[in-house]
Enzyme design. Structure first.
Site, short mmCIF file in Angstrom:
data_model
loop_
_atom_site.label_atom_id
_atom_site.label_comp_id
_atom_site.label_asym_id
_atom_site.label_seq_id
_atom_site.Cartn_x
_atom_site.Cartn_y
_atom_site.Cartn_z
N SER A 277 0.85 -1.20 0.00
CA SER A 277 0.00 0.00 0.00
C SER A 277 0.88 1.25 0.00
O SER A 277 1.99 1.23 0.54
CB SER A 277 -0.89 0.02 1.25
OG SER A 277 -0.10 0.20 2.42
N ASP A 278 0.38 2.32 -0.62
CA ASP A 278 1.01 3.61 -0.38
C ASP A 278 0.83 3.89 1.12
O ASP A 278 -0.02 3.26 1.77
CB ASP A 278 0.35 4.71 -1.23
CG ASP A 278 1.26 5.92 -1.41
OD1 ASP A 278 2.20 6.09 -0.59
OD2 ASP A 278 1.04 6.71 -2.35
N TRP A 279 1.63 4.77 1.67
CA TRP A 279 1.64 4.97 3.12
C TRP A 279 0.26 5.44 3.61
O TRP A 279 -0.19 6.52 3.26
CB TRP A 279 2.76 5.95 3.49
CG TRP A 279 4.07 5.25 3.76
CD1 TRP A 279 4.87 5.41 4.87
CD2 TRP A 279 4.76 4.25 2.97
NE1 TRP A 279 5.96 4.56 4.80
CE2 TRP A 279 5.92 3.85 3.65
CE3 TRP A 279 4.47 3.62 1.75
CZ2 TRP A 279 6.81 2.88 3.16
CZ3 TRP A 279 5.35 2.65 1.25
CH2 TRP A 279 6.50 2.30 1.96
#
Ligand SMILES: *[C@@H]1O[C@H](CO)[C@@H](O)[C@H](O)[C@H]1NC(C)=O
Ligand SMILES: *[C@@H]1O[C@H](CO)[C@@H](O)[C@H](O)[C@H]1NC(C)=O
Ligand SMILES: *[C@@H]1O[C@H](CO)[C@@H](O)[C@H](O)[C@H]1NC(C)=O
Ligand SMILES: *[C@@H]1O[C@H](CO)[C@@H](O)[C@H](O)[C@H]1NC(C)=O
Ligand SMILES: *[C@@H]1O[C@H](CO)[C@@H](O)[C@H](O)[C@H]1NC(C)=O
Ligand SMILES: *[C@@H]1O[C@H](CO)[C@@H](O)[C@H](O)[C@H]1NC(C)=O
Ligand SMILES: *[C@@H]1O[C@H](CO)[C@@H](O)[C@H](O)[C@H]1NC(C)=O
Length: 748
Positions: free
Chosen positions: A247-249
């Site tokens: 996931s993106d942060w």
């Protein structure tokens, strides 16, 4: 230079033979064997970051001593190692793309990969390959411009380059992260065909390059990180992606995302430093409760560890992490110098990505002028140093990178930044040129009087952007407009009113409207330098004085008016419909007969080139059943990985032609192949499908070959869910830009 470029001409854009050390099937076997001894908690730990700022890197998978696992370090950015010192600040992705040179794009990535390796990073969080759908979008400069083919080729070379150093690359952001405003809440509404042909294409090329990881974006609708369609179906099934999705942060929104194809949660906690996680104990519990089968977790862990084995990161010799992203005085800090001689590559790419837009009366290259006046704050250093703003969130002094998490903060920074003023002065000393300068952008009276008596006046202007979490001069990530910052147009006009030999240099994250002055009789030359990184001034001097004959080409269209572009930032609604469909960038200008100021692919040289002898021949052998179906407009196969089938991607037509340097100096031409699809395709009028970088001595001729594959001729059929050939004939042209046709033909 000569040798490499010549070799490149012989290489069609073939599929990747992936890793230097390993192959996927061995890596999968190694991963499966290894995890057979893991407990469920240990498996889950491989999928779950340790939480924000809980490890040395921007993202961390924990070490586990029972199983002898050393942990995984993930770190930004697409332009160099973030949060570490003694590293280089590379030219932006958009500059890499502007070289239109596969060798240079790969060389940049190799150097970046070597720096990540040297610091002990396992996963470099790049390249970024969003499309530049909106000219103002804040992060466009991290990517590779407004065309999917160019972006795909740049992504491919970048991934091969990074991974050749033993470091995993991360293709991001999957998918449709095309503006900064509301990027964590908005929904991008994209038709399935446009998704495949435009936005997913660079990811297909990433998979072909053997990329080990993909980062899903913040985008909502169905959250990109829990889109069964985009993760399981398109990426893992259609493309046959064997690596893992992280996931993106904080783009992770549920435990069940595991079933939709998310393999790794980053940074692991639900919100930064919350201590809880959608994976971790929740994922373990979901398996215990039978909501998620353990086999799913096995698949996630296998994918993650396969990337690690694929690149030989399991070996004892892989460097240990030797920096700490958040604690300057952490004992792990070893301040290891990883810069090597990368400044040479940086300087070369800075020059090779500079686009010459105007050059009347052979103003450039400069020939030992008696006097030079440098005008504008962008010519000189910032009063507070190259790293005076957190995450580069400020536009003071010369601009060589945009802002955001891509780069360096606090303990880490540009190692140095050569300003144009510094580099041009060094040259002036050699040439006995008298220098003057005026670096205040707003006092136009003083600027023009400084410039009036110089033999040549060089005016510097810029335009900046970055990520949404920083606002600079009212620009929240995305740009508010497409005009020069600091009233740059006024500065240019004031100087040009007084000096008959005014050269303009632009450092910009993306297109600017140049209409206020571009046709001004006293503006004799314009250089578009983009964001060249730490060697900025030296790269510019190489071009200004002719040590490098300009060969950069625009990776996007420069319009005459901001409203000429097909899309703009939307912030009054969370629904972002991609109504322009396939017609982004030059495709929109072509389809709607809008004349741009400078079209995609445009760039001048100090020499001239002649094109001749176009020959087109079919070289792909008949592929039997596949060929029959494809030609009949039917999908051949829906098997896993069908979108990267070999028969679809192998060279099918060979297009050859001659290019001659008819001028008197050495130079590199960038011939571009555009296809004109038949009307049945319902495609844009012209689509880029090939380019080459051709270095030529004066008088020299080279034969260039560009091949196209069946995939290059295919459209995505949304009903049949596969690649088909539209009926009818493809015309084509070889151009020196998307509009300057040199040779025309057809695929027959
Ligand atoms: C999982 O990782 C955490 C750190 O994130 C650690 O505290 C825990 O002991 C690990 N569990 C196992 C079974 O190794
Ligand atoms: C995400 O999109 C869904 C569906 O369009 C919507 O119901 C939801 O409110 C959105 N979430 C946020 C945080 O905007
Ligand atoms: C599990 O996830 C929920 C949200 O679905 C969250 O509130 C909770 O804190 C998580 N539990 C742990 C132990 O992380
Ligand atoms: C420069 O070029 C312009 C047009 O391209 C021409 O009209 C002018 O005379 C030239 N000036 C000099 C000094 O050669
Ligand atoms: C465009 O934005 C820049 C940066 O905020 C600003 O300096 C400039 O004045 C703006 N241009 C116009 C015409 O408003
Ligand atoms: C060009 O420069 C000369 C001075 O060198 C000036 O007289 C002339 O007005 C300028 N042209 C324009 C259009 O400003
Ligand atoms: C989108 O973001 C902007 C800037 O943060 C905000 O002002 C605006 O209200 C948001 N739009 C919506 C529809 O939420």
């Amino acid at each position: 230079m000569h040798l490499f470029a010549a070799l490149a001409l012989l290489l069609p854009s073939t599929l990747a033979h992936t890793s230097p050390k390993n192959d996927w099937s061995t890596a999968y076997k190694q991963a499966r064997h290894y995890i057979s001894q893991f407990t469920l908690e240990e498996k889950v730990n491989i999928t779950t970051g340790v939480g924000w700022e809980n490890g040395h890197c921007v993202g961390n998978i924990p070490a586990m001593s029972r199983i002898g696992f050393p942990g995984i370090c993930l770190d930004d950015s697409p332009v160099g190692v973030r949060f570490a010192d003694r590293v280089s600040a590379f030219p932006a992705g958009i500059n890499a793309a502007a070289t239109f040179d596969r060798n240079l794009i790969r060389e940049r990535a190799k150097a970046m990969g070597a720096e990540f390796y040297g610091k002990g990073v396992h996963v470099a969080l790049g390249p970024m390959m969003n499309m530049g759908r909106v000219a103002e979008a804040g992060r466009n400069w991290e990517g590779f411009g407004g065309d999917p083919f160019l972006t795909g080729e740049a992504a491919y070379e970048t991934i091969i380059g990074i991974q050749s150093q033993g470091v995993q690359a991360c293709a991001k952001h999957y998918i449709n992260n095309e503006q900064e405003h509301n990027r964590t809440t908005s929904s991008s509404i994209v038709d399935d065909r446009f998704q495949h042909e435009v936005y997913a294409h660079p990811f297909l090329r990433s998979v072909a390059a053997g990329v080990t990881s993909v980062m899903c974006s913040y985008i909502n609708g169905t959250w990109a990180c829990e889109s069964d369609k985009m993760l399981n179906d398109v990426l893992k099934y259609q493309m046959g992606f064997k690596g893992y999705v992280m996931s993106d942060w904080s783009a992770h929104h549920s435990t069940m995302a595991a079933m939709a194809g998310l393999d790794m949660s980053m940074p692991g906690d639900i919100t930064f430093s919350s201590g809880d996680s959608y994976f971790g104990a929740n994922l373990t519990q979901f398996v215990r409760d039978g909501k998620i089968p353990e086999s799913q977790v096995d698949d996630m862990v296998t994918r993650i560890l396969a990337g690690w084995f694929l690149l030989g990161q399991n070996t004892k010799t892989y460097p240990k992490v030797s920096f700490d992203a958040f604690r300057a005085n952490d004992p792990v800090q070893k301040h290891i110098d990883v810069q090597g001689d990368h400044y040479k590559t940086i300087r070369k790419i800075g020059a090779a990505s500079t686009v010459l837009l105007k050059n009347t009366n052979k103003t450039l290259p400069l020939k030992k002028p008696i006097s030079i006046a440098l005008i504008g704050s962008d010519a000189g250093p910032s009063y507070n140093g190259p790293n005076g703003f957190s995450d580069l969130g400020g536009d003071v002094g010369t601009l060589a990178l945009g802002w955001g998490e891509h780069h360096l903060e606090d303990t880490a920074r540009y190692p140095y930044l050569i300003s144009p003023l510094e580099a041009i002065q060094a040259r002036a000393r050699k040439d006995h040129t008298s220098m003057s300068w005026y670096l205040d952008d707003f006092n136009t009276a003083q600027a023009s009087s400084t410039a009036a008596s110089a033999e040549v006046a060089i005016v510097f202007i810029n335009s900046d952007s970055g990520e949404d979490y920083i606002t600079v001069d009212g620009n929240q990530g995305d740009r508010n407009n497409l005009t020069a910052w600091h009233e740059g147009d006024n500065l240019v006009l004031a100087v040009a009113a007084k000096n008959k030999n005014t050269v303009v240099v632009v450092h910009s994250v993306g297109p600017l409207i140049l209409e206020p002055w571009i046709e001004h009789e006293n503006i004799t030359a314009v250089l578009w330098a983009g964001l060249p990184g730490q060697e900025s001034g030296n790269s510019l001097v190489d071009v200004l004085y002719g040590a490098w004959n300009p060969s950069g080409r625009l990776p996007y269209t420069i319009a005459k008016d901001a409203s000429d572009y097909p899309a703009s930032i939307i912030d009054d609604s969370l629904d972002i419909p991609y109504t322009e469909g396939l017609e982004i960038d030059y495709r929109h200008f072509d389809a709607n007969d809008i004349t741009p100021r400078f079209e995609f692919g445009f760039g001048l040289s100090y020499t001239n080139f002649k094109y001749a002898r176009l020959r087109v021949s079919k070289i792909g052998a008949d592929t039997g059943a596949a060929e029959k179906k494809w030609v009949a407009g039917q999908v051949f196969s829906h098997k896993k990985g069908a979108s990267l089938d070999e028969w679809l991607h192998r060279p099918y037509y060979s297009i050859t032609f001659d290019v001659t340097n008819t001028g008197s100096v050495y130079g590199t031409e960038i011939p571009q192949l555009y296809l004109n699809p038949p009307t049945s395709a319902n495609s844009p009028p012209s689509i880029l499908r090939g380019f080459a970088s051709v270095p030529l001595d004066p008088g020299q001729t080279r034969t260039v070959e560009i091949t196209v594959s069946r995939y290059d001729l295919s459209v995505w059929d949304v009903v049949q869910q596969g690649w088909i050939k539209p009926s009818g004939t493809y015309n084509l042209f070889i151009g020196s830009s998307s509009r300057n046709k040199k040779l025309e033909g057809r695929l027959a």
